[in-house]
Scaffold this motif. Structure first.
Motif, PDB file in Angstrom:
ATOM      1  N   PRO A 323     -58.489  91.887  79.210  1.00 20.73           N
ATOM      2  CA  PRO A 323     -57.451  91.326  80.085  1.00 20.73           C
ATOM      3  C   PRO A 323     -57.941  90.126  80.887  1.00 20.73           C
ATOM      4  O   PRO A 323     -57.143  89.255  81.244  1.00 20.73           O
ATOM      5  CB  PRO A 323     -57.077  92.495  81.000  1.00 20.73           C
ATOM      6  CG  PRO A 323     -58.200  93.470  80.891  1.00 20.73           C
ATOM      7  CD  PRO A 323     -58.756  93.305  79.518  1.00 20.73           C
ATOM      8  N   ASP A 324     -59.253  90.063  81.133  1.00 21.60           N
ATOM      9  CA  ASP A 324     -59.845  88.955  81.889  1.00 21.60           C
ATOM     10  C   ASP A 324     -60.606  88.015  80.954  1.00 21.60           C
ATOM     11  O   ASP A 324     -61.670  87.501  81.301  1.00 21.60           O
ATOM     12  CB  ASP A 324     -60.771  89.499  82.974  1.00 21.60           C
ATOM     13  CG  ASP A 324     -61.856  90.439  82.424  1.00 21.60           C
ATOM     14  OD1 ASP A 324     -61.760  90.844  81.240  1.00 21.60           O
ATOM     15  OD2 ASP A 324     -62.796  90.768  83.169  1.00 21.60           O
ATOM     16  N   LEU A 325     -60.061  87.754  79.784  1.00 21.18           N
ATOM     17  CA  LEU A 325     -60.752  86.957  78.774  1.00 21.18           C
ATOM     18  C   LEU A 325     -61.255  85.617  79.300  1.00 21.18           C
ATOM     19  O   LEU A 325     -62.407  85.238  79.017  1.00 21.18           O
ATOM     20  CB  LEU A 325     -59.843  86.754  77.557  1.00 21.18           C
ATOM     21  CG  LEU A 325     -60.453  85.939  76.415  1.00 21.18           C
ATOM     22  CD1 LEU A 325     -61.637  86.661  75.790  1.00 21.18           C
ATOM     23  CD2 LEU A 325     -59.390  85.624  75.356  1.00 21.18           C
ATOM     24  N   PRO A 326     -60.475  84.820  80.053  1.00 22.49           N
ATOM     25  CA  PRO A 326     -61.014  83.541  80.528  1.00 22.49           C
ATOM     26  C   PRO A 326     -62.294  83.692  81.341  1.00 22.49           C
ATOM     27  O   PRO A 326     -63.234  82.901  81.184  1.00 22.49           O
ATOM     28  CB  PRO A 326     -59.870  82.977  81.381  1.00 22.49           C
ATOM     29  CG  PRO A 326     -58.648  83.571  80.771  1.00 22.49           C
ATOM     30  CD  PRO A 326     -59.049  84.968  80.396  1.00 22.49           C
ATOM     31  N   GLU A 327     -62.352  84.706  82.200  1.00 20.07           N
ATOM     32  CA  GLU A 327     -63.558  84.915  83.003  1.00 20.07           C
ATOM     33  C   GLU A 327     -64.741  85.311  82.119  1.00 20.07           C
ATOM     34  O   GLU A 327     -65.876  84.866  82.335  1.00 20.07           O
ATOM     35  CB  GLU A 327     -63.308  85.992  84.050  1.00 20.07           C
ATOM     36  CG  GLU A 327     -64.511  86.305  84.930  1.00 20.07           C
ATOM     37  CD  GLU A 327     -65.050  85.073  85.643  1.00 20.07           C
ATOM     38  OE1 GLU A 327     -66.281  84.994  85.849  1.00 20.07           O
ATOM     39  OE2 GLU A 327     -64.255  84.169  85.983  1.00 20.07           O
ATOM     40  N   ARG A 328     -64.498  86.140  81.120  1.00 18.47           N
ATOM     41  CA  ARG A 328     -65.576  86.522  80.202  1.00 18.47           C
ATOM     42  C   ARG A 328     -66.084  85.313  79.414  1.00 18.47           C
ATOM     43  O   ARG A 328     -67.293  85.169  79.193  1.00 18.47           O
ATOM     44  CB  ARG A 328     -65.096  87.627  79.267  1.00 18.47           C
ATOM     45  CG  ARG A 328     -64.916  88.977  79.947  1.00 18.47           C
ATOM     46  CD  ARG A 328     -64.339  90.015  78.994  1.00 18.47           C
ATOM     47  NE  ARG A 328     -64.084  91.277  79.656  1.00 18.47           N
ATOM     48  CZ  ARG A 328     -64.931  92.297  79.705  1.00 18.47           C
ATOM     49  NH1 ARG A 328     -66.114  92.212  79.128  1.00 18.47           N
ATOM     50  NH2 ARG A 328     -64.614  93.416  80.332  1.00 18.47           N
ATOM     51  N   ALA A 333     -69.974  86.597  79.126  1.00 23.53           N
ATOM     52  CA  ALA A 333     -70.094  88.058  79.072  1.00 23.53           C
ATOM     53  C   ALA A 333     -69.636  88.594  77.718  1.00 23.53           C
ATOM     54  O   ALA A 333     -68.843  87.972  77.009  1.00 23.53           O
ATOM     55  CB  ALA A 333     -69.263  88.685  80.185  1.00 23.53           C
ATOM     56  N   ALA A 334     -70.141  89.766  77.374  1.00 22.10           N
ATOM     57  CA  ALA A 334     -69.730  90.424  76.134  1.00 22.10           C
ATOM     58  C   ALA A 334     -68.253  90.794  76.204  1.00 22.10           C
ATOM     59  O   ALA A 334     -67.714  91.067  77.287  1.00 22.10           O
ATOM     60  CB  ALA A 334     -70.577  91.668  75.914  1.00 22.10           C
ATOM     61  N   LEU A 335     -67.620  90.810  75.043  1.00 19.27           N
ATOM     62  CA  LEU A 335     -66.210  91.160  74.970  1.00 19.27           C
ATOM     63  C   LEU A 335     -66.036  92.623  74.588  1.00 19.27           C
ATOM     64  O   LEU A 335     -66.798  93.175  73.785  1.00 19.27           O
ATOM     65  CB  LEU A 335     -65.493  90.293  73.931  1.00 19.27           C
ATOM     66  CG  LEU A 335     -65.515  88.777  74.138  1.00 19.27           C
ATOM     67  CD1 LEU A 335     -64.646  88.098  73.090  1.00 19.27           C
ATOM     68  CD2 LEU A 335     -65.078  88.400  75.540  1.00 19.27           C
ATOM     69  N   ASN A 336     -65.019  93.268  75.173  1.00 17.20           N
ATOM     70  CA  ASN A 336     -64.618  94.584  74.713  1.00 17.20           C
ATOM     71  C   ASN A 336     -64.096  94.478  73.280  1.00 17.20           C
ATOM     72  O   ASN A 336     -63.557  93.446  72.866  1.00 17.20           O
ATOM     73  CB  ASN A 336     -63.496  95.155  75.588  1.00 17.20           C
ATOM     74  CG  ASN A 336     -63.904  95.338  77.029  1.00 17.20           C
ATOM     75  OD1 ASN A 336     -65.029  95.721  77.320  1.00 17.20           O
ATOM     76  ND2 ASN A 336     -62.986  95.050  77.950  1.00 17.20           N
ATOM     77  N   VAL A 337     -64.218  95.555  72.533  1.00 19.33           N
ATOM     78  CA  VAL A 337     -63.747  95.604  71.142  1.00 19.33           C
ATOM     79  C   VAL A 337     -62.376  96.268  71.107  1.00 19.33           C
ATOM     80  O   VAL A 337     -62.168  97.334  71.705  1.00 19.33           O
ATOM     81  CB  VAL A 337     -64.744  96.382  70.258  1.00 19.33           C
ATOM     82  CG1 VAL A 337     -64.234  96.454  68.821  1.00 19.33           C
ATOM     83  CG2 VAL A 337     -66.117  95.712  70.298  1.00 19.33           C
ATOM     84  N   GLU A 356     -61.861  95.578  82.986  1.00 17.94           N
ATOM     85  CA  GLU A 356     -62.225  94.217  83.313  1.00 17.94           C
ATOM     86  C   GLU A 356     -63.727  94.143  83.575  1.00 17.94           C
ATOM     87  O   GLU A 356     -64.389  95.153  83.813  1.00 17.94           O
ATOM     88  CB  GLU A 356     -61.442  93.738  84.532  1.00 17.94           C
ATOM     89  CG  GLU A 356     -59.944  93.650  84.265  1.00 17.94           C
ATOM     90  CD  GLU A 356     -59.186  93.000  85.400  1.00 17.94           C
ATOM     91  OE1 GLU A 356     -59.836  92.546  86.383  1.00 17.94           O
ATOM     92  OE2 GLU A 356     -57.950  92.922  85.331  1.00 17.94           O
ATOM     93  N   LEU A 357     -64.263  92.943  83.538  1.00 16.78           N
ATOM     94  CA  LEU A 357     -65.702  92.740  83.680  1.00 16.78           C
ATOM     95  C   LEU A 357     -66.206  93.277  85.011  1.00 16.78           C
ATOM     96  O   LEU A 357     -67.270  93.916  85.064  1.00 16.78           O
ATOM     97  CB  LEU A 357     -66.022  91.255  83.551  1.00 16.78           C
ATOM     98  CG  LEU A 357     -67.487  90.858  83.622  1.00 16.78           C
ATOM     99  CD1 LEU A 357     -68.284  91.514  82.509  1.00 16.78           C
ATOM    100  CD2 LEU A 357     -67.621  89.341  83.550  1.00 16.78           C
ATOM    101  N   ALA A 358     -65.471  93.063  86.071  1.00 17.11           N
ATOM    102  CA  ALA A 358     -65.914  93.516  87.382  1.00 17.11           C
ATOM    103  C   ALA A 358     -66.067  95.031  87.427  1.00 17.11           C
ATOM    104  O   ALA A 358     -67.000  95.560  88.061  1.00 17.11           O
ATOM    105  CB  ALA A 358     -64.929  93.066  88.466  1.00 17.11           C
ATOM    106  N   GLU A 359     -65.172  95.742  86.746  1.00 23.86           N
ATOM    107  CA  GLU A 359     -65.272  97.201  86.690  1.00 23.86           C
ATOM    108  C   GLU A 359     -66.524  97.636  85.954  1.00 23.86           C
ATOM    109  O   GLU A 359     -67.219  98.580  86.355  1.00 23.86           O
ATOM    110  CB  GLU A 359     -64.046  97.786  85.985  1.00 23.86           C
ATOM    111  CG  GLU A 359     -62.711  97.525  86.652  1.00 23.86           C
ATOM    112  CD  GLU A 359     -61.574  98.015  85.779  1.00 23.86           C
ATOM    113  OE1 GLU A 359     -61.478  99.250  85.556  1.00 23.86           O
ATOM    114  OE2 GLU A 359     -60.782  97.192  85.291  1.00 23.86           O
ATOM    115  N   GLN A 360     -66.831  96.944  84.857  1.00 23.51           N
ATOM    116  CA  GLN A 360     -68.002  97.314  84.053  1.00 23.51           C
ATOM    117  C   GLN A 360     -69.294  97.035  84.800  1.00 23.51           C
ATOM    118  O   GLN A 360     -70.234  97.823  84.759  1.00 23.51           O
ATOM    119  CB  GLN A 360     -67.968  96.578  82.725  1.00 23.51           C
ATOM    120  CG  GLN A 360     -66.814  97.038  81.831  1.00 23.51           C
ATOM    121  CD  GLN A 360     -66.697  96.203  80.572  1.00 23.51           C
ATOM    122  OE1 GLN A 360     -66.827  94.981  80.624  1.00 23.51           O
ATOM    123  NE2 GLN A 360     -66.431  96.857  79.445  1.00 23.51           N
TER     124      GLN A 360
END
Length: 363
Positions: A323-328, A333-337, A356-360
């Motif tokens: 959902p936060d692809l632009p920030e990744r 950062a690695a992308l979720n699959v 989202e990246l912040a959660e991870q």
């Protein structure tokens, strides 16, 4: 050259904060009456970091909608259902346009409940998604002149409804083997009237749809999607290169401000093709903004901007799981699959529960 993270004006009405667009993605989360739900509100709001969200394909009429649980824009209830979705995107700082869809010959009767209509009575021999599983596509009726006039009116009405629902604009779906594509390509257009035969005639339906939509919402709020390479859902042409270069030249005449092109390659994850891209030729006849789509990542997306063919890139499946692809993309950062099994299911799983990246990082 601009980066993916630089702003861009697709048109005076679409001033975007970055060049990372969310491509249209059918996900099957509306009601059987094609009314958007709270799930869709949450899903789109999560992805508001895109420079522009292009909505999932949205039916302009019951006749043209043949995908289970897809949304529409022909009824008051659908307009009301879209309002909180669009509002949530705007509250999150994003922009969103509605993709206007008529499936033509590949609208299964089990979903639309109506006779299919196309450029010609040419059936797709594959199977389509229906509420009871897969079913054969119907043999469509060749559109009469009255049908053509009525359907063009449906596009215009859906565009008007999109603006009433709060969308920032519309994208006409002219790609992927759906109705406009069926009129464009001579594999599905066997007509011998002013809508068939030479390329110039086969451009007529697309042109008239564009003119009708623009008359309702203005050229600054209108875009179009095309898929100029390869066969798509049984729809093809004897010379895609000549056809779609001519289509782009026509759209230049019509002052279309932006075109999104889906151009898969031999290794595409979805409808791969060995045909060479048409976008370089389109760039020579079209001066508006070109958005390219299909299998891009942060590296080849920026490379495509650098060579000057594309002005922006739309990402499809990566936005499903990120959902936060632009920030990744910005941070590397690695992308979720993504999980294919949940692409078209009706629940939250695989839809609004990707982290989202912040959660991870916090976890």
């Amino acid at each position: 050259m601009p980066s993916l993270f630089d702003p861009i004006d697709l048109s005076p009405a679409l001033q975007l904060s970055n060049r990372i667009l969310m491509a249209p993605l059918t996900r099957g989360r509306a009601t059987k009456d094609a009314v958007p739900t709270d799930l869709q509100r949450d899903y789109y709001a999560q992805r508001a970091g895109a420079g522009l969200i292009i909505s999932e394909a949205t039916g302009i009429s019951r006749e043209g909608l043949g995908w289970p649980y897809a949304p529409g824009l022909w009824s008051d209830a659908q307009v009301e259902g879209w309002k909180p979705v669009v509002g949530a995107v705007h509250e999150a700082g994003g922009k969103i346009v509605a993709q206007l869809w008529h499936m033509g010959r590949i609208a299964p009767t089990g979903v639309s409940g109506m006779e299919a209509v196309s450029a010609s009575a040419v059936r797709n021999d594959a199977l389509g998604h229906s509420y009871g599983g897969k079913e054969p596509y119907p043999t469509p009726r060749a559109a009469s002149m009255d049908d053509i006039k009525r359907i063009i009116g449906d596009y215009a009405a859906a565009a008007r409804n999109a603006i009433a629902a709060g969308f920032d604009g519309v994208q006409i779906h002219g790609a992927n083997g759906y109705l406009i594509d069926q009129f464009l390509r001579n594999g599905t257009n066997r007509r011998d009237d002013e809508y068939g035969g030479p390329i110039d005639n086969r451009l007529r339906f697309m042109s008239e749809v564009v003119e009708a939509v623009v008359a309702e919402v203005g050229i600054d709020r209108t875009g179009i999607r095309l898929s100029p390479v390869g066969e798509s859902q049984g729809c093809n042409d004897s010379d895609n290169h000549a056809l779609f270069t001519a289509a782009a030249a026509r759209l230049e005449q019509l002052k279309m401000p932006w075109i999104e092109l889906r151009e898969p390659g031999p290794q595409s994850t979805f409808r791969a093709t060995d045909e060479p891209p048409v976008s370089p030729s389109i760039r020579t006849v079209y001066s508006g903004m070109l958005v390219l789509n299909s299998d891009y990542d942060d590296n080849n997306a920026q490379d495509t901007l650098d060579v000057g063919i594309a002005d922006a890139i739309s990402f499809g499946r990566p936005f499903i799981a990120n959902p936060d692809l632009p920030e990744r993309l910005r941070s590397g950062a690695a992308l979720n699959v993504w999980d294919v099994k949940t692409f078209y299911s009706q629940g939250r799983e695989g839809y609004t529960d990707y982290p989202e990246l912040a959660e991870q990082v916090a976890g």
